[in-house]
Enzyme design. Sequence first.
Site, PDB file in Angstrom:
ATOM      1  N   LYS A  31      -8.554   5.167  -6.832  1.00  0.00           N
ATOM      2  CA  LYS A  31      -9.088   6.233  -7.669  1.00  0.00           C
ATOM      3  C   LYS A  31     -10.390   6.787  -7.102  1.00  0.00           C
ATOM      4  O   LYS A  31     -10.623   8.000  -7.104  1.00  0.00           O
ATOM      5  CB  LYS A  31      -9.290   5.727  -9.093  1.00  0.00           C
ATOM      6  CG  LYS A  31      -7.982   5.418  -9.810  1.00  0.00           C
ATOM      7  CD  LYS A  31      -8.228   4.851 -11.205  1.00  0.00           C
ATOM      8  CE  LYS A  31      -6.916   4.570 -11.905  1.00  0.00           C
ATOM      9  NZ  LYS A  31      -7.098   4.003 -13.252  1.00  0.00           N
ATOM     10  N   GLY A  47       0.814  -1.200   0.000  1.00  0.00           N
ATOM     11  CA  GLY A  47       0.000   0.000   0.000  1.00  0.00           C
ATOM     12  C   GLY A  47       0.850   1.252   0.000  1.00  0.00           C
ATOM     13  O   GLY A  47       2.085   1.196   0.099  1.00  0.00           O
ATOM     14  N   PRO A  78       2.606   4.920   1.185  1.00  0.00           N
ATOM     15  CA  PRO A  78       3.292   5.263   2.437  1.00  0.00           C
ATOM     16  C   PRO A  78       2.339   5.860   3.471  1.00  0.00           C
ATOM     17  O   PRO A  78       1.373   6.553   3.124  1.00  0.00           O
ATOM     18  CB  PRO A  78       4.335   6.303   1.991  1.00  0.00           C
ATOM     19  CG  PRO A  78       4.474   6.121   0.521  1.00  0.00           C
ATOM     20  CD  PRO A  78       3.148   5.651   0.033  1.00  0.00           C
ATOM     21  N   SER A  94      -5.559   4.321 -18.665  1.00  0.00           N
ATOM     22  CA  SER A  94      -6.860   4.619 -18.079  1.00  0.00           C
ATOM     23  C   SER A  94      -7.333   6.043 -18.331  1.00  0.00           C
ATOM     24  O   SER A  94      -8.444   6.399 -17.944  1.00  0.00           O
ATOM     25  CB  SER A  94      -6.828   4.352 -16.569  1.00  0.00           C
ATOM     26  OG  SER A  94      -5.877   5.180 -15.930  1.00  0.00           O
TER      27      SER A  94
END
Length: 813
Positions: A741, A375, A377, A698
């Site tokens: 997102k 994941g 920081p 994307s």
Amino acid sequence: MEEKKELPADMSPDEQQAVDAEKSHIPSQLPILPLTNFVVFPHAIGPISVKNASYARMINEAAVRDRFLGLTLIRSQQVDTPDTSDLCMVGTAARIIKLMNTGEGEVSFICQGIARMQIDTFIQKEPYITAEVRILDEEANRSDELDAMLDTLRNQFARLVDASPQLSDQLKIIAATLNDYARIIDFSVANSSSDAHKQQEVLEERQIRERFRKALGIIQTEIQKMDLSNKIQSEIAEEFGQRQREHLLREQLKKIQAELGDKDDQQVEIEGLRARIKEARLSAEAEKAAIKEVERLAMMSPAAAEYSVSRTYIDWLTGLPWDRATEDNLDILSVEKVLHEDHYDLEKIKKRIVEYVAVRKLKKDMKGPILCFYGPPGVGKTSLGRSIARALGRTFIRVSLGGVRDEAEIRGHRRTYVGALPGRIIQNMKKAGSTNPVFMLDEIDKLGMDFRGDPSSALLEVLDPEQNHAFSDHYLEVPFDLSNVFFITTANVIDVIPAALRDRLEVLELPGYTELEKLHIARAFLVQRQLAEHGLTEDNLTISDDAIRLVIQEYTREAGVRNLEREIAAIFRGVARKVAEGSLTHMDIGKTDVPKFLGQQKYFSDIAERITMPGIATGLAWTPSGGDILFVEATKMDGAKGLIITGQLGDVMKESAQAALSYVRSNARELGIRPDFYKKMDIHLHIPEGAISKDGPSAGIPMACALTSMLTGKLVRSDIAMTGEITLRGKVLPIGGLKEKVLAAKRAGITTVILPRLNKKDLDETPDVVKADMTFVFVDRIDEAIKAALVAELRPAGKKTRRKPVARKQKAS
């Protein structure tokens, strides 16, 4: 320049064939290493140490390139920095077998002579010498005279070996097997202790007969010197006979003391080591190795250099936790309580730990899991490892792998090296003192590799439950059981981890936090911790939820909470100063007080900057630090250059822009655009924050919407963001990083998100609190996305647009 450590005699027949085969691979241009006090002959193997920074760099570059270099003698040993005029023009082309160790401006390596060479032309002098070389032919026709010289040289060399205590008897056996004229000459001269310039004369001589004569002269001279040296030593031995007698008497006295029960210091130490071995409860192989090493120590003088090496090895063996383990806390409710006390949310990972405890309670011999916390920081990966160790009642060990490039950091060095130590795995297992610690390998995605090996490959055995029960460290050379260790790795980017290593990890993702989650974390953990670290209590300071929310919204922009804690600490430092000065004893921090401590607002809502004119669309992007929004801007101007793309975009994103324009051109009528718009028009597509690299497919939907908006003059809705890959046929393909997102859209105040329909299932992983006030539009085609994004509805796909008749000007009659 360099020092000679040892050049062993020769090699096996198979190795000889391999060396002969490599002659054809020697390049015509070689870097030249000047030698000050010795000559390297073809087929000889041995280590060389270089202490000159320029030539150390040359060795490292040659080792990376093709491993070939030229070795030649300096004419005078008085020259510190030799020039090309100081070098002998005949030397040996050699190959670097292994770099043994590297320091600042110093390098040691093992080289192997391949063939004699002649330097024809010097190509460069700085930073080191490079020359054009050619290989000299070694072949000679056999004759009775040369065969007789060969036998004479063998016999003379055998006499030299018998007279010299430094030469092994095995050299005579090797010499007896050599039938090649050049080989026997090089072999005998290389193993003599004659002057380097005498050896150079043999190396430079082209005629085999003359080389035989010079070699015989050198060997006979060495025999005479050795006979004289032995005579002198014999005379000295007689003079020191009395001292030897005293030494023997002292040895006898030690034996007598042992019989009487009196022990010297070494005997006491040896017995102490034997007792430690019994108490350490070593494995069978480790105990056998330790006992063997103790027996060697008992036969060795404490003043010997090897004594401390063997003693240190025994200390490492007996200091490891071979059979010592901490007792696990298998109370499921207790484990859950500790995990909830230390971290908010992260339910998926907490569930995995509780399941491990449940299975461990039922199966006592269960192997330790190998997890990977992945994941952005600041989301609590490292602190979660500490919490797991506390919940299970285990020791916590953390090793940072960021920047590690040497395989020996993981597997250790072999004991033949000076200052050798075990690798980080074994070192930290000794520090843990138990066989079942929680072992965190932090930043595993930042491992590197160079000529010293690949650390990620060394980790394959460590992180494989089928292999790590017998992990072998180069220093210990005995198996060590790592199967009970609870391994946790952390990473910010999962894609850069090698596939073989990633396959061994159970990846658990820690996504970024929502604003509400950050508020809970700050209230439950960060505020209390910062109060304690600043010497404050709730009697001195309280902070409202509105103040914390303001810090989250206007002073931080991150997926984790690391910067949030820094900003809270800045507020508390300001209060601590006033308390220390005596100007106040208590302060309630409200929303209006935050700017007094943190200054002006650092981050502004993107809503104010969003859509002000046609040609702008809002996209969503994934980054290693979490999700983020990006704006796609399109404009048009007179010209004929076609499509201009800026914003430091990667190849994939540039191709998405080309695909978006091609779709708009091919469907111009359906979109309400003049079909020939592109003939006299330049289109510029830009994504702001041009200093930041961007890539990925994307952004296809926002690019198509921005182009359509610019060409139709219709605004894109300011409360909408979109993501999705597009095809030339108008299809919308799924994308990755959906959760990050959507969280980014939530932070930016977006209320509607356009997503590919194939990503609908991935939305389940997004927290309900994030989806509560948001609308999601799932599309299969680009025209559906354009219809949902633009303010005014467009004509449905497939209907033709009738062009209005254009009045023609009539010519004046």
